[in-house]
Design a protein around this motif. Structure first.
Motif, PDB file in Angstrom:
ATOM      1  N   LEU A  49       8.985  53.873  69.925  1.00 25.87           N
ATOM      2  CA  LEU A  49       8.085  52.723  70.020  1.00 25.87           C
ATOM      3  C   LEU A  49       8.817  51.383  69.893  1.00 25.87           C
ATOM      4  CD1 LEU A  49       4.947  53.918  68.062  1.00 25.87           C
ATOM      5  CD2 LEU A  49       5.240  53.707  70.526  1.00 25.87           C
ATOM      6  N   GLY A  50      10.129  51.422  69.687  1.00 28.12           N
ATOM      7  CA  GLY A  50      10.906  50.189  69.634  1.00 28.12           C
ATOM      8  C   GLY A  50      10.936  49.496  68.281  1.00 28.12           C
ATOM      9  N   PHE A  51      10.626  50.202  67.215  1.00 33.21           N
ATOM     10  CA  PHE A  51      10.673  49.610  65.882  1.00 33.21           C
ATOM     11  C   PHE A  51      12.059  49.684  65.260  1.00 33.21           C
ATOM     12  CE2 PHE A  51       6.131  50.154  66.254  1.00 33.21           C
ATOM     13  CZ  PHE A  51       5.629  49.074  65.573  1.00 33.21           C
ATOM     14  N   LYS A  64       7.132  44.112  60.099  1.00 32.74           N
ATOM     15  CA  LYS A  64       7.330  45.045  61.217  1.00 32.74           C
ATOM     16  C   LYS A  64       6.146  45.079  62.178  1.00 32.74           C
ATOM     17  CE  LYS A  64      11.359  46.977  60.822  1.00 32.74           C
ATOM     18  NZ  LYS A  64      12.332  46.874  61.892  1.00 32.74           N
ATOM     19  N   GLY A  65       4.979  44.630  61.722  1.00 31.55           N
ATOM     20  CA  GLY A  65       3.784  44.709  62.554  1.00 31.55           C
ATOM     21  C   GLY A  65       3.191  46.104  62.580  1.00 31.55           C
ATOM     22  N   ILE A  66       3.215  46.765  61.433  1.00 26.32           N
ATOM     23  CA  ILE A  66       2.670  48.116  61.304  1.00 26.32           C
ATOM     24  C   ILE A  66       1.398  48.035  60.461  1.00 26.32           C
ATOM     25  CG2 ILE A  66       3.055  50.435  60.384  1.00 26.32           C
ATOM     26  CD1 ILE A  66       6.089  49.929  60.792  1.00 26.32           C
ATOM     27  N   ALA A  67       0.294  48.519  61.007  1.00 24.03           N
ATOM     28  CA  ALA A  67      -0.973  48.561  60.271  1.00 24.03           C
ATOM     29  C   ALA A  67      -1.196  49.981  59.784  1.00 24.03           C
ATOM     30  CB  ALA A  67      -2.122  48.120  61.176  1.00 24.03           C
ATOM     31  N   VAL A  68      -1.679  50.112  58.569  1.00 28.92           N
ATOM     32  CA  VAL A  68      -1.911  51.416  57.963  1.00 28.92           C
ATOM     33  C   VAL A  68      -3.322  51.426  57.390  1.00 28.92           C
ATOM     34  CG1 VAL A  68      -1.170  53.003  56.150  1.00 28.92           C
ATOM     35  CG2 VAL A  68       0.532  51.623  57.344  1.00 28.92           C
ATOM     36  N   CYS A  69      -4.068  52.470  57.698  1.00 29.60           N
ATOM     37  CA  CYS A  69      -5.387  52.611  57.085  1.00 29.60           C
ATOM     38  C   CYS A  69      -5.787  54.076  57.076  1.00 29.60           C
ATOM     39  CB  CYS A  69      -6.437  51.771  57.800  1.00 29.60           C
ATOM     40  SG  CYS A  69      -6.912  52.339  59.432  1.00 29.60           S
ATOM     41  N   ASP A  70      -6.777  54.392  56.290  1.00 24.08           N
ATOM     42  CA  ASP A  70      -7.324  55.737  56.264  1.00 24.08           C
ATOM     43  C   ASP A  70      -8.175  55.949  57.517  1.00 24.08           C
ATOM     44  OD1 ASP A  70      -7.834  55.436  52.729  1.00 24.08           O
ATOM     45  OD2 ASP A  70      -6.248  56.525  53.764  1.00 24.08           O
ATOM     46  N   THR A  71      -8.518  57.191  57.814  1.00 23.71           N
ATOM     47  CA  THR A  71      -9.357  57.473  58.977  1.00 23.71           C
ATOM     48  C   THR A  71     -10.829  57.555  58.601  1.00 23.71           C
ATOM     49  OG1 THR A  71      -8.961  59.832  58.709  1.00 23.71           O
ATOM     50  CG2 THR A  71      -7.551  58.653  60.263  1.00 23.71           C
ATOM     51  N   ALA A  72     -11.135  57.403  57.333  1.00 21.70           N
ATOM     52  CA  ALA A  72     -12.517  57.443  56.882  1.00 21.70           C
ATOM     53  C   ALA A  72     -12.729  56.401  55.799  1.00 21.70           C
ATOM     54  CB  ALA A  72     -12.864  58.823  56.344  1.00 21.70           C
TER      55      ALA A  72
END
Length: 161
Positions: free
Chosen positions: A158-160, A47-55
């Motif tokens: 967002l068009g996903f 899908k082109g989705i990146a996931v990460c924590d904010t810290a």
């Protein structure tokens, strides 16, 4: 792209399953006792989705997950992350602490978006939509179906979908 740092034990994957496959348990393993890490990573990549924590470094003042007792020691390097995903046009946070942390990267933006909405932000010569979505935590007082509906609208916008 190779920076997935997701927590594979939270309801975010139930929300994603509901939104993309109309099945909240889509990402569970066959024995239905945990989430299928490989399936999630494959899905995010496709899908082109990146996931990460904010810290990258936090201090839990009291041994629980409450934002009220969480101190961010070292936030993510947002500039570096976004330089690795040049097609990115939206930044999404869930939860108050994460939203405040990311908002701090945009000094011209004084308010964090309301839950379910976005504001446009400029960051290193590019404009992004900065969204605030509901927390996927079970402690957040909204039924999973309501959270999933908000995420469905977001991903559709967002068009996903």
């Amino acid at each position: 792209m190779d920076f997935y740092y997701p927590n594979f034990q939270n309801d975010m994957w139930r929300i994603f399953g509901w939104v993309f496959f109309s099945e909240k348990d889509y990402f569970l393993t066959e024995n239905r006792k945990s989430f299928d890490k490989e399936r999630i990573i494959r899905f995010l990549s496709e899908k082109g989705i990146a996931v990460c924590d904010t810290a990258v470094e936090v201090h839990r003042i009291k041994g629980n997950a409450s934002d009220n007792f969480l101190e961010i020691i070292t936030p993510i390097d947002l500039k570096k992350i976004l330089s690795e995903i040049p097609r990115c046009n939206a930044i999404v946070t869930t939860g108050q602490k994460a939203s405040e942390t990311v908002r701090s990267f945009f000094p011209e933006t004084t308010l964090t978006p309301r839950i379910g909405s976005f504001t446009e932000v400029d960051f290193h010569d590019k404009t992004y939509k900065f969204y605030r979505m509901p927390s996927s935590s079970r402690a957040y007082p909204k039924p999973l179906a309501e959270k999933a509906e908000m995420y469905k609208q977001f991903f559709n916008e967002l068009g996903f979908l």
